[in-house]
Design a protein around this motif. Structure first.
Motif, PDB file in Angstrom:
ATOM      1  N   ASP A   1       0.897  -1.052   0.127  1.00  0.00           N
ATOM      2  CA  ASP A   1       0.246  -0.119  -0.110  1.00  0.00           C
ATOM      3  C   ASP A   1       0.955   1.136  -0.124  1.00  0.00           C
ATOM      4  OD1 ASP A   1       0.624  -0.699   2.730  1.00  0.00           O
ATOM      5  OD2 ASP A   1      -0.336   1.262   3.041  1.00  0.00           O
ATOM      6  N   ILE A   2       0.041   2.290  -0.103  1.00  0.00           N
ATOM      7  CA  ILE A   2       0.876   3.522  -0.433  1.00  0.00           C
ATOM      8  C   ILE A   2       1.817   4.066   0.764  1.00  0.00           C
ATOM      9  CG2 ILE A   2      -1.064   5.114   0.132  1.00  0.00           C
ATOM     10  CD1 ILE A   2       0.024   6.823  -2.466  1.00  0.00           C
TER      11      ILE A   2
ATOM     12  N   ILE B   1       4.784   1.362   1.277  1.00  0.00           N
ATOM     13  CA  ILE B   1       5.698   1.679  -0.143  1.00  0.00           C
ATOM     14  C   ILE B   1       6.838   2.814   0.248  1.00  0.00           C
ATOM     15  CG2 ILE B   1       6.163   2.689  -2.285  1.00  0.00           C
ATOM     16  CD1 ILE B   1       3.219   1.661  -3.059  1.00  0.00           C
ATOM     17  N   ALA B   2       6.196   3.722   1.136  1.00  0.00           N
ATOM     18  CA  ALA B   2       7.063   4.969   1.568  1.00  0.00           C
ATOM     19  C   ALA B   2       7.855   4.456   2.863  1.00  0.00           C
ATOM     20  CB  ALA B   2       6.336   6.020   1.673  1.00  0.00           C
TER      21      ALA B   2
ATOM     22  N   PRO C   1      -3.548  12.785   6.313  1.00  0.00           N
ATOM     23  CA  PRO C   1      -5.002  12.125   6.565  1.00  0.00           C
ATOM     24  C   PRO C   1      -4.850  10.439   6.144  1.00  0.00           C
ATOM     25  CG  PRO C   1      -5.000  13.542   4.757  1.00  0.00           C
ATOM     26  CD  PRO C   1      -3.750  13.728   5.409  1.00  0.00           C
ATOM     27  N   PHE C   2      -3.640   9.960   6.019  1.00  0.00           N
ATOM     28  CA  PHE C   2      -3.883   8.576   5.588  1.00  0.00           C
ATOM     29  C   PHE C   2      -4.429   7.586   6.727  1.00  0.00           C
ATOM     30  CE2 PHE C   2      -1.025  10.605   2.664  1.00  0.00           C
ATOM     31  CZ  PHE C   2      -1.191   9.957   1.508  1.00  0.00           C
ATOM     32  N   TYR C   3      -4.043   6.643   6.587  1.00  0.00           N
ATOM     33  CA  TYR C   3      -4.588   5.459   7.615  1.00  0.00           C
ATOM     34  C   TYR C   3      -3.372   5.010   8.424  1.00  0.00           C
ATOM     35  CZ  TYR C   3      -2.778   3.331   3.605  1.00  0.00           C
ATOM     36  OH  TYR C   3      -1.656   2.962   2.485  1.00  0.00           O
TER      37      TYR C   3
ATOM     38  N   VAL D   1      -1.416  -3.379   7.454  1.00  0.00           N
ATOM     39  CA  VAL D   1      -2.095  -2.025   7.448  1.00  0.00           C
ATOM     40  C   VAL D   1      -3.207  -1.909   8.303  1.00  0.00           C
ATOM     41  CG1 VAL D   1      -3.866  -1.006   6.123  1.00  0.00           C
ATOM     42  CG2 VAL D   1      -1.892  -1.926   4.984  1.00  0.00           C
TER      43      VAL D   1
ATOM     44  N   LEU E   1       1.043  14.496   7.019  1.00  0.00           N
ATOM     45  CA  LEU E   1       2.064  14.198   5.816  1.00  0.00           C
ATOM     46  C   LEU E   1       2.721  15.431   5.714  1.00  0.00           C
ATOM     47  CD1 LEU E   1       3.297  12.777   3.470  1.00  0.00           C
ATOM     48  CD2 LEU E   1       1.478  13.593   2.061  1.00  0.00           C
ATOM     49  N   GLN E   2       2.525  16.655   5.782  1.00  0.00           N
ATOM     50  CA  GLN E   2       3.242  17.837   5.512  1.00  0.00           C
ATOM     51  C   GLN E   2       4.028  17.948   6.744  1.00  0.00           C
ATOM     52  OE1 GLN E   2       3.310  19.940   2.922  1.00  0.00           O
ATOM     53  NE2 GLN E   2       5.158  20.511   3.923  1.00  0.00           N
TER      54      GLN E   2
ATOM     55  N   LEU F   1       7.082  15.711   5.957  1.00  0.00           N
ATOM     56  CA  LEU F   1       7.936  16.278   4.981  1.00  0.00           C
ATOM     57  C   LEU F   1       8.896  17.238   5.743  1.00  0.00           C
ATOM     58  CD1 LEU F   1       5.575  16.527   1.967  1.00  0.00           C
ATOM     59  CD2 LEU F   1       7.412  14.729   2.405  1.00  0.00           C
TER      60      LEU F   1
ATOM     61  N   ALA G   1      11.469  15.757   7.690  1.00  0.00           N
ATOM     62  CA  ALA G   1      12.326  15.299   6.802  1.00  0.00           C
ATOM     63  C   ALA G   1      13.355  15.952   6.247  1.00  0.00           C
ATOM     64  CB  ALA G   1      11.990  14.461   5.806  1.00  0.00           C
TER      65      ALA G   1
ATOM     66  N   PHE H   1      -8.763  11.231  -2.231  1.00  0.00           N
ATOM     67  CA  PHE H   1      -9.571  10.151  -1.410  1.00  0.00           C
ATOM     68  C   PHE H   1     -11.041  10.277  -2.085  1.00  0.00           C
ATOM     69  CE2 PHE H   1      -6.720   8.631   1.819  1.00  0.00           C
ATOM     70  CZ  PHE H   1      -5.691   9.642   1.842  1.00  0.00           C
TER      71      PHE H   1
ATOM     72  N   LYS I   1       0.831   2.199  -8.218  1.00  0.00           N
ATOM     73  CA  LYS I   1       1.775   0.984  -7.615  1.00  0.00           C
ATOM     74  C   LYS I   1       2.193   0.146  -9.025  1.00  0.00           C
ATOM     75  CE  LYS I   1      -1.334   0.425  -3.894  1.00  0.00           C
ATOM     76  NZ  LYS I   1      -2.320  -0.682  -3.077  1.00  0.00           N
TER      77      LYS I   1
ATOM     78  N   PHE J   1      -6.214  -1.167  -1.383  1.00  0.00           N
ATOM     79  CA  PHE J   1      -6.696  -1.302   0.175  1.00  0.00           C
ATOM     80  C   PHE J   1      -7.916  -0.147   0.156  1.00  0.00           C
ATOM     81  CE2 PHE J   1      -2.515  -3.151   0.428  1.00  0.00           C
ATOM     82  CZ  PHE J   1      -2.665  -4.217   1.281  1.00  0.00           C
TER      83      PHE J   1
ATOM     84  N   GLU K   1      -6.999   3.354   1.266  1.00  0.00           N
ATOM     85  CA  GLU K   1      -5.964   4.081   0.533  1.00  0.00           C
ATOM     86  C   GLU K   1      -6.731   5.022  -0.412  1.00  0.00           C
ATOM     87  OE1 GLU K   1      -2.020   1.934  -1.102  1.00  0.00           O
ATOM     88  OE2 GLU K   1      -3.773   0.849  -1.544  1.00  0.00           O
TER      89      GLU K   1
ATOM     90  N   LYS L   1     -11.537  15.209   0.302  1.00  0.00           N
ATOM     91  CA  LYS L   1     -10.198  14.943   1.054  1.00  0.00           C
ATOM     92  C   LYS L   1      -9.193  14.819   0.235  1.00  0.00           C
ATOM     93  CE  LYS L   1      -9.083  11.558   4.255  1.00  0.00           C
ATOM     94  NZ  LYS L   1      -9.106  10.226   4.824  1.00  0.00           N
TER      95      LYS L   1
ATOM     96  N   LEU M   1      10.626  10.724  -0.622  1.00  0.00           N
ATOM     97  CA  LEU M   1      10.438   9.624   0.433  1.00  0.00           C
ATOM     98  C   LEU M   1       9.766   8.427  -0.113  1.00  0.00           C
ATOM     99  CD1 LEU M   1       9.492  11.824   3.709  1.00  0.00           C
ATOM    100  CD2 LEU M   1      11.489  11.116   2.837  1.00  0.00           C
ATOM    101  N   ALA M   2       8.699   8.751  -0.959  1.00  0.00           N
ATOM    102  CA  ALA M   2       7.881   7.446  -1.163  1.00  0.00           C
ATOM    103  C   ALA M   2       8.514   6.555  -2.270  1.00  0.00           C
ATOM    104  CB  ALA M   2       6.395   7.941  -1.729  1.00  0.00           C
TER     105      ALA M   2
END
Lengths: 140, 492
Positions: free
Chosen positions: A9-10, A13-14, A45-47, A62, A76-77, A80, A83, B253, B283, B294, B297, B334, B346-347
């Motif tokens: 998942d996204i 992946i990171a 606001p991901f999971y 997950v 997320l901001q 970043l 980082a 989203f 992906k 998912f 996601e 969103k 990063l990703a």
């Protein structure tokens, strides 16, 4: 040798990208080896995702598990900003824009957490190489 | 699939005599009738039915081509123009056999760049990679705009087939960026179209600066898939390369909320381009397959470059972009908006290839096949199109569902492009079913496919205004009475 589960998942992946950049780093190995912690990371606001450290293995799941040892939540901001050196992680915690639970008073935990996550993130961010076409297939 | 009526192309002249004539024109080393040489020209990446050509020739000069066209017109032999075989629509599969004219090997020169009036005159075989390198090295203040295509794909083919580009939000279709064409017609005449039409024998290379205001004959050749003449030169517009260039990524989203973002940001005149990809595509790009989504996601990502001549202008555009996203979020959407390069580092650095065009989608290469429903679409139908194609992909449990597109010319129209990478020879039947279902739905909503395979144009013909079809057929007959130019395209 550290083994990191392939991501699906996204978010993982990171995380995979960040952690795998140090897979051959002895210092990184020292911190990961036998840490045996379950860390929940929620990049909003991901999971939330759970990162499970067991022996030399790093696994992903997950969602948020109930018996997590450490939890980290941030936007997320903010991630970043940390980082890329625009935000200090300590100040971010004090300002409440990065929420951390479970690190307690154990300084070795704190050092390991900092080295595994924050230092790796900053290392990837500071890498001047943007040549995606020259990536090392083994680690990326 | 459309059934193509077989045509005996050697009724008027023997195959042996054709070969002799081709050797006369092009020299023996530039002509082949051997299966081993012809085979690569018989198919493309799509599921379109393969068909062997009879000859392949490699031209070096316009004069050779004039002789060829006159000869073919007299003897009713089909001519199929070919650059690098990267189109996704069977466009260079010789439906009636005949002669493949491979421009890619030797007619691939960048003939002239006018820095002041910002255009370049190209031969048909120039590729995106070649052109980008040339401009970067010789004209660093100018840029062309590039599609989501490999560096070895052809610039002129993309332009005359109205492909998209990395500047689409500003300039729209590549077909609009053509200043001039040189074309060989069926009679073997050289026609120069655009401001380069002055000059009895030849045009001044500095005269290819506009296609207007004379009657616009460009339309006789753009989007005709080589059915009306052989294009031998094309002048394409270039653009100033602004010193400040930065891209942002929006992460969305909600399956269909990308539609609102495309329209709102598109109209704001802030960004050069908006390319959107479903999360599965992001992906697949990283070799993660099957590309499962998912439920938690996001559904789409959109990459939006901003360019500006000054920091103030850049900041104004950036602030406006952030304001739009904030407003959309206040209204219940969103959407995350962050710096693309920072996010990609990063990703996964591989995400940069989505922006650093032209580039190869490496992950699709091992699959050997790729097909799409590539279309221009009404922007108010994005939501319906995405919802239904997503449903179709899920119905077939497809392993690599890609939905990709753009907003064009400040949201006047859009691009909607479900893409299907697949294993050639193994999955063609299933892939064709998916594509056919998508085609029926999308055409009913008003989408107009481009770089279209013949089975798709036959579906379009059922819905097109008869007056248009009559005029289209009349023009084709007038331009190419012997049907030698890429016959079979658009079911001609």
């Amino acid at each position: 040798m550290i083994s990191i589960q392939e991501p699906e998942d996204i978010i993982t992946i990171a995380i995979h990208n960040i952690l795998s950049s140090r897979i051959d780093d002895k210092d990184f190995y020292k911190h990961v080896h036998d840490w045996n912690k379950k860390v929940v990371l929620e990049i909003r606001p991901f999971y939330p995702v759970t990162i499970i450290f067991e022996g030399d293995d790093i696994q992903f799941s997950v969602g948020e598990i109930k018996d997590a040892d450490i939890t980290l939540r941030l936007e997320l901001q903010t991630m970043l900003d940390i980082a890329y050196g625009r935000e200090d992680p300590l100040l971010a915690t004090q300002k409440g824009i990065m929420e951390m639970e479970g690190l307690g008073d154990d300084s070795s935990n704190l050092v390991r957490f900092y080295n595994i996550f924050l230092a790796s993130m900053q290392k990837v961010a500071n890498n001047p190489n943007l040549n995606y076409f020259e990536l090392d297939k083994k680690t990326k | 699939m459309t059934v193509i009526k077989e045509r005996n192309i050697f009724e008027n002249i023997s195959k042996k005599d054709v070969y002799k004539k081709l050797v006369d024109i092009f020299r023996v080393e530039n002509v082949s009738d051997k299966n081993v040489d012809l085979y690569p020209y018989s198919y493309d990446m799509t599921e379109c039915e393969p068909r062997m050509p009879d000859f392949v020739v490699i031209p070096e000069t316009r004069e050779q081509l004039i002789t060829l066209v006159k000869f073919c017109n007299k003897n009713l032999i089909p001519i199929v123009p070919y650059i690098s075989g990267n189109n996704v629509g069977g466009l260079t599969i010789p439906e009636h056999g005949g002669i493949i004219v491979d421009f890619g090997k030797k007619m691939n020169k960048i003939l002239h760049v006018n820095e002041n009036m910002m255009y370049a005159i190209l031969e048909p075989g120039v590729t995106f990679g070649q052109f980008k390198k040339y401009l970067d090295e010789n004209y660093p203040n100018l840029r062309y705009s590039y599609p989501y295509a490999p560096p070895y794909a052809g610039v002129v083919g993309n332009a005359i087939l109205s492909g998209m580009n990395s500047f689409s939000c500003k300039i729209g279709s590549m077909g609009d960026s053509i200043n001039g064409l040189e074309v060989i017609t069926a009679e073997g005449d050289i026609v120069r179209i655009g401001s380069c039409f002055y000059g009895k024998e030849k045009a001044d290379p500095d005269s290819w600066w506009s296609r207007y205001p004379m009657p616009d004959l460009m339309g006789l050749f753009i989007n005709w898939q080589g059915m009306t003449g052989l294009v031998t030169k094309c002048a394409v517009q270039l653009w100033p390369k602004d010193p400040i260039q930065k891209a942002f990524i929006a992460i969305i989203f909600g399956l269909t909320d990308i539609g609102t973002l495309l329209r709102e940001v598109g109209k704001s005149e802030t960004v050069d381009d908006i390319s959107y990809f479903n999360i599965e595509a992001a992906k697949i790009h990283l070799f993660i397959e099957p590309a499962k989504k998912f439920p938690e996601e996001p559904d789409f990502i959109a990459i939006m470059p901003i360019s500006a001549k000054t920091e103030d202008l850049f900041n104004a555009k950036k602030n406006l972009l952030f304001d739009i996203i904030n407003r959309l979020n206040k209204n219940g959407k969103k959407i995350i908006l962050v710096d693309f390069e920072e996010f990609a580092k990063l990703a996964s650095l591989r995400y940069l290839a989505l922006f650093d065009l032209p580039s190869v989608v490496l992950a699709t290469v091992p699959k050997s096949g790729i097909t799409w429903f590539g279309s221009y679409c009404p922007t108010d139908k994005f939501e319906d199109l995405i919802e239904e194609t997503d449903k179709i992909f899920r119905k077939y449990k497809y392993h690599s569902p890609i939905i990709y597109g753009k907003i064009m010319k400040y949201a006047h129209y859009g691009i909607f492009r479900p893409i299907i990478p697949y294993n050639k020879f193994k999955e063609e039947e299933k892939v064709h079913k998916i594509l056919e279902e998508m085609t029926d739905f999308c055409i009913n909503l008003g989408c107009i496919p481009y770089k279209t395979p013949t089975w798709m144009t036959s579906k379009m013909r059922e819905k097109i205004n008869p007056g248009w079809l009559k005029l289209f057929d009349k023009i084709k007959n007038c331009m190419d009475p012997n049907n030698i130019f890429n016959p079979g395209r658009w079911n001609t």
